[in-house]
Design an enzyme around this catalytic site. Sequence first.
Site, mmCIF file in Angstrom:
data_model
loop_
_atom_site.group_PDB
_atom_site.id
_atom_site.type_symbol
_atom_site.label_atom_id
_atom_site.label_comp_id
_atom_site.label_asym_id
_atom_site.label_seq_id
_atom_site.Cartn_x
_atom_site.Cartn_y
_atom_site.Cartn_z
ATOM 1 N N LEU A 58 12.820 13.270 -16.025
ATOM 2 C CA LEU A 58 12.337 12.999 -14.670
ATOM 3 C C LEU A 58 11.981 14.311 -13.957
ATOM 4 O O LEU A 58 12.714 14.772 -13.084
ATOM 5 C CB LEU A 58 13.436 12.249 -13.906
ATOM 6 C CG LEU A 58 13.022 11.300 -12.789
ATOM 7 C CD1 LEU A 58 14.237 10.600 -12.213
ATOM 8 C CD2 LEU A 58 12.193 11.912 -11.723
ATOM 9 N N ALA A 59 10.880 14.920 -14.342
ATOM 10 C CA ALA A 59 10.498 16.198 -13.745
ATOM 11 C C ALA A 59 8.989 16.381 -13.926
ATOM 12 O O ALA A 59 8.525 16.674 -15.030
ATOM 13 C CB ALA A 59 11.261 17.339 -14.399
ATOM 14 N N GLU A 60 8.254 16.209 -12.855
ATOM 15 C CA GLU A 60 6.789 16.213 -12.963
ATOM 16 C C GLU A 60 6.226 17.596 -13.285
ATOM 17 O O GLU A 60 5.267 17.721 -14.051
ATOM 18 C CB GLU A 60 6.166 15.673 -11.679
ATOM 19 C CG GLU A 60 6.336 14.166 -11.491
ATOM 20 C CD GLU A 60 7.726 13.751 -11.056
ATOM 21 O OE1 GLU A 60 8.547 14.637 -10.722
ATOM 22 O OE2 GLU A 60 8.012 12.540 -11.049
ATOM 23 N N GLN A 82 4.206 8.722 -12.278
ATOM 24 C CA GLN A 82 4.534 7.323 -11.997
ATOM 25 C C GLN A 82 3.855 6.779 -10.738
ATOM 26 O O GLN A 82 3.384 5.645 -10.723
ATOM 27 C CB GLN A 82 6.047 7.175 -11.899
ATOM 28 C CG GLN A 82 6.528 5.776 -12.111
ATOM 29 C CD GLN A 82 8.004 5.750 -12.474
ATOM 30 O OE1 GLN A 82 8.849 5.880 -11.610
ATOM 31 N NE2 GLN A 82 8.325 5.603 -13.741
ATOM 32 N N PHE A 83 3.813 7.586 -9.689
ATOM 33 C CA PHE A 83 3.074 7.255 -8.466
ATOM 34 C C PHE A 83 2.461 8.552 -7.957
ATOM 35 O O PHE A 83 3.048 9.618 -8.109
ATOM 36 C CB PHE A 83 3.992 6.671 -7.384
ATOM 37 C CG PHE A 83 4.391 5.251 -7.631
ATOM 38 C CD1 PHE A 83 3.643 4.199 -7.114
ATOM 39 C CD2 PHE A 83 5.507 4.957 -8.390
ATOM 40 C CE1 PHE A 83 4.015 2.885 -7.349
ATOM 41 C CE2 PHE A 83 5.883 3.642 -8.630
ATOM 42 C CZ PHE A 83 5.131 2.603 -8.106
ATOM 43 N N PHE A 86 4.282 11.499 -6.424
ATOM 44 C CA PHE A 86 5.225 12.254 -7.238
ATOM 45 C C PHE A 86 4.515 13.317 -8.070
ATOM 46 O O PHE A 86 5.110 13.965 -8.929
ATOM 47 C CB PHE A 86 6.068 11.318 -8.107
ATOM 48 C CG PHE A 86 6.749 10.256 -7.285
ATOM 49 C CD1 PHE A 86 7.280 10.562 -6.037
ATOM 50 C CD2 PHE A 86 6.836 8.948 -7.728
ATOM 51 C CE1 PHE A 86 7.879 9.588 -5.243
ATOM 52 C CE2 PHE A 86 7.436 7.962 -6.940
ATOM 53 C CZ PHE A 86 7.961 8.284 -5.703
ATOM 54 N N TYR A 88 3.238 15.819 -6.519
ATOM 55 C CA TYR A 88 3.375 17.070 -5.770
ATOM 56 C C TYR A 88 4.347 18.068 -6.396
ATOM 57 O O TYR A 88 4.079 19.277 -6.342
ATOM 58 C CB TYR A 88 3.715 16.790 -4.293
ATOM 59 C CG TYR A 88 2.703 15.879 -3.620
ATOM 60 C CD1 TYR A 88 1.335 16.127 -3.721
ATOM 61 C CD2 TYR A 88 3.097 14.762 -2.896
ATOM 62 C CE1 TYR A 88 0.403 15.286 -3.131
ATOM 63 C CE2 TYR A 88 2.164 13.922 -2.297
ATOM 64 C CZ TYR A 88 0.824 14.182 -2.423
ATOM 65 O OH TYR A 88 -0.094 13.354 -1.840
ATOM 66 N N PRO A 89 5.448 17.647 -6.987
ATOM 67 C CA PRO A 89 6.277 18.654 -7.677
ATOM 68 C C PRO A 89 5.497 19.387 -8.781
ATOM 69 O O PRO A 89 5.868 20.489 -9.165
ATOM 70 C CB PRO A 89 7.429 17.828 -8.276
ATOM 71 C CG PRO A 89 7.502 16.608 -7.424
ATOM 72 C CD PRO A 89 6.081 16.316 -6.994
ATOM 73 N N HIS A 129 4.463 5.759 -2.109
ATOM 74 C CA HIS A 129 3.916 4.913 -3.166
ATOM 75 C C HIS A 129 2.521 4.391 -2.813
ATOM 76 O O HIS A 129 2.048 3.452 -3.427
ATOM 77 C CB HIS A 129 4.841 3.727 -3.442
ATOM 78 C CG HIS A 129 6.155 4.103 -4.059
ATOM 79 N ND1 HIS A 129 7.137 4.762 -3.378
ATOM 80 C CD2 HIS A 129 6.649 3.909 -5.308
ATOM 81 C CE1 HIS A 129 8.180 4.942 -4.165
ATOM 82 N NE2 HIS A 129 7.912 4.440 -5.346
HETATM 83 C C1 LIG Z 1 9.637 12.960 -7.939
HETATM 84 C C2 LIG Z 1 9.764 11.528 -8.312
HETATM 85 N N1 LIG Z 1 9.333 11.113 -9.517
HETATM 86 C C3 LIG Z 1 9.421 9.811 -9.865
HETATM 87 C C4 LIG Z 1 9.951 8.901 -8.998
HETATM 88 C C5 LIG Z 1 10.023 7.442 -9.400
HETATM 89 N N2 LIG Z 1 11.437 7.046 -9.564
HETATM 90 C C6 LIG Z 1 12.113 6.445 -8.578
HETATM 91 S S1 LIG Z 1 13.719 6.249 -8.941
HETATM 92 C C7 LIG Z 1 13.532 6.937 -10.468
HETATM 93 C C8 LIG Z 1 14.714 7.084 -11.365
HETATM 94 C C9 LIG Z 1 15.828 7.799 -10.696
HETATM 95 O O1 LIG Z 1 16.946 7.845 -11.526
HETATM 96 P P1 LIG Z 1 18.320 8.494 -11.062
HETATM 97 O O2 LIG Z 1 18.082 9.858 -10.524
HETATM 98 O O3 LIG Z 1 19.268 8.349 -12.162
HETATM 99 O O4 LIG Z 1 18.759 7.606 -9.804
HETATM 100 P P2 LIG Z 1 19.081 6.026 -9.776
HETATM 101 O O5 LIG Z 1 17.784 5.339 -9.478
HETATM 102 O O6 LIG Z 1 19.659 5.645 -11.073
HETATM 103 O O7 LIG Z 1 20.029 5.862 -8.639
HETATM 104 C C10 LIG Z 1 12.205 7.328 -10.660
HETATM 105 C C11 LIG Z 1 11.676 7.924 -11.893
HETATM 106 C C12 LIG Z 1 10.381 9.379 -7.748
HETATM 107 N N3 LIG Z 1 10.907 8.548 -6.829
HETATM 108 N N4 LIG Z 1 10.288 10.682 -7.428
#
Ligand SMILES: Cc1ncc(C[n+]2csc(CCOP(=O)(O)OP(=O)(O)O)c2C)c(N)n1
Lengths: 327, 359
Positions: A58-60, A82-83, A86, A88-89, A129
């Site tokens: 999870l790191a753009e 994903q959207f 996101f 911007y990072p 979003h």
């Molecule tokens: C920078 C960014 N990338 C992608 C997303 C889309 N997204 C929303 S929640 C999520 C997963 C988050 O997982 P975690 O940090 O484990 O938190 P949890 O939802 O399990 O509480 C993602 C990929 C986002 N909100 N922000």
Amino acid sequence: MTTMTMARAINEGLRVAMDADSKVVLFGQDIGRLGGVFRVTDGLQKDFGEHRVMDAPLAESGIVGTAIGLAMRGYRPVIEIQFEAFVYPAFDQIVSQVAKMHRRSAGTVRLPMVMRMPYGGGIGAVEHHSESPEAYFVHTAGLRVLTPSDPQSAYLTIQQAIACEDPVIYLEPKRRYWDKGEVDLDTTLGNTGLLSPWRARIMRPGTDVSVIAYGPMVRTCLEAAEAADGVALEVIDLQSLSPLDLATVVESVERTGRAVIVHEASRTAGLGAEIAAQIAERCFYSLEAPVQRVTGYDVPYPASRLEEDFLPDLDRVLTAVDRVMED
Amino acid sequence: MTAETDPVQLLTPEGQRVAHPDYDIDLSPGEMRDLYRRMVMLRRLDVEATALQRQGELGIWASCLGQEAAQVGSAAALRPSDFAFPTYRDHGVALTRGVQPLQILELYRGLTNGGWDPLEKRCGLYTIVIGNQVLHGVGYAMGQSLDGTDDATITYFGDGATAQGDVNEGFVFASVFTAPVVFFCQNNQWAISQPRERQSAVPIHQRATGFGFPGAFVDGNDVLAVMAVTRAALERARSGNGATLIEAYTYRMGAHTTSDDPTRYRMGDEVERWRLRDPIERLKVYLAREGIADRTYFDTIDREADDMAVTLREGVRRLPVPEAVSIFDHVYAEEHSLLHAQRAEFEEYHAGFVDQGVR
Ligand SMILES: Cc1ncc(C[n+]2csc(CCOP(=O)(O)OP(=O)(O)O)c2C)c(N)n1
Ligand SMILES: [Mg+2]
């Protein structure tokens, strides 16, 4: 011809590109087993394997930065953000590295990567979003920007984006993902003729006003053209935002003498500003009325219950049409 | 790399109080009942909100089902003058900081992108962009220490967020500035469809060492252990020793959000295994066995939750939709001529519809 949704058409286009070239790899969050949150990559990991459809951490910035390295190694990464908000990072990697590498290396390093992302509003989503960040990318030299408006356009533009030797920002109008349309799966990049993905498409010819749109707003403008009383609107789908197909725009405006530009993104320094400036420079003596822009306002994208008040709709397009017809 | 250890536990899943060599907690019966009450109310809010989403009253809902002990236990360890930075899922944190349930629902109903005054509640707004708020927490903590207070900050994030640059930069800044901050990671095993191993090849709490502060590993479904470990980390921060990373080992019992379909990526029996470690049931058994609370008490709390549910259902439908023109409010702190003109244009356009009787 096959009827399918835009999400499906992109999926089919990805398949064609992956079948044709084993160096095409997909990289993004939740794109494997889940098939992406919009299911655009549905089934691709199953069919092409985990080494070609890779779920990313999870790191753009990480996704784009590593995709640069993969591209330098000869791969053609198609990454999914994903959207749109996101991305911007990863903005630093895109603007400072992706966009400049070819020039800095005097043409020796090519980065044929595609950065796909759903964009735009109208789906009642929470914050971050629903944005339309296209102007940032169009403003950045070194990037190309494509956005489909219907399934047929999606099927071809995604293949064009992957085939392109330059990095391409590929913006998918998320509120149109589930719109269905006819797709000719037999058209290939080689035999598209006037369907070239880098060309604007005249979606509906008309004699009175050129309505210039792209992505999610094309359908809105086609509906406006249908509803317009006694005025023949010519609706243009730009498809390519960088480069802009100005020849098609100019030819149309010279015929109609009137132009309305429509986009969801905020007005100031948006695409409409550039297109209006180009029209002013090239079609000044053909113009019967000042160019009009119908856009989102210069405010942060509002909470979803207010998004209808922010987004251009049929009424706002027709109001602008009335205005250019008055003059 | 150190070997994987067992998480700190003070209450077993069966509700047995056990001792731990490093952590203990001494709570009055009233304080323990309060933890129970907060978790029950939180769960009811969560279940009710999920139902309201299904009925179309909310646009989306991010459920915290199963994470009640991690959220309530950690937030209950804070003092009023401390500050918390939550994510979109941390309803237990928001409630414990005094945010009203309807203020949370307002956000998920699509009426606002905020919902409360973060400075008044000393609780940040929900942050959706993964990891952004972690740096805010570190900066806020730097301010607390520059001001010479002994207040501290807690910042929340998920297992997925540990991959994000902002979170790792937060770790660096906290250690370089010895900021009085607690990094509270709820490892609920999933980031949408991605298991923890896709975000971190080593257990999350072990990463703290490399950044220069201790990592703690706690059973996130044990409210007493969570509170004890968070208290210790806050104490460490207050006394000028800097940050701690807490990994609360828990489980996201529900879908990622109401838009998600977890059957596409995880097994039902995994969920069933975690159901046996329910955080509320565990405390309830303990309270009952020790005579700290009885049947009458539990019934009273259930009724209170029922009443809240009714208030929520009625209240959510009555939440006012802001006027359209309010999209121009608060964009800038000072007058902005261009926006001012656009607002006037907007009002004129809408007045036109009123004249025609269209709207
Ligand atoms: C920078 C960014 N990338 C992608 C997303 C889309 N997204 C929303 S929640 C999520 C997963 C988050 O997982 P975690 O940090 O484990 O938190 P949890 O939802 O399990 O509480 C993602 C990929 C986002 N909100 N922000
Ligand atoms: Mg998680």
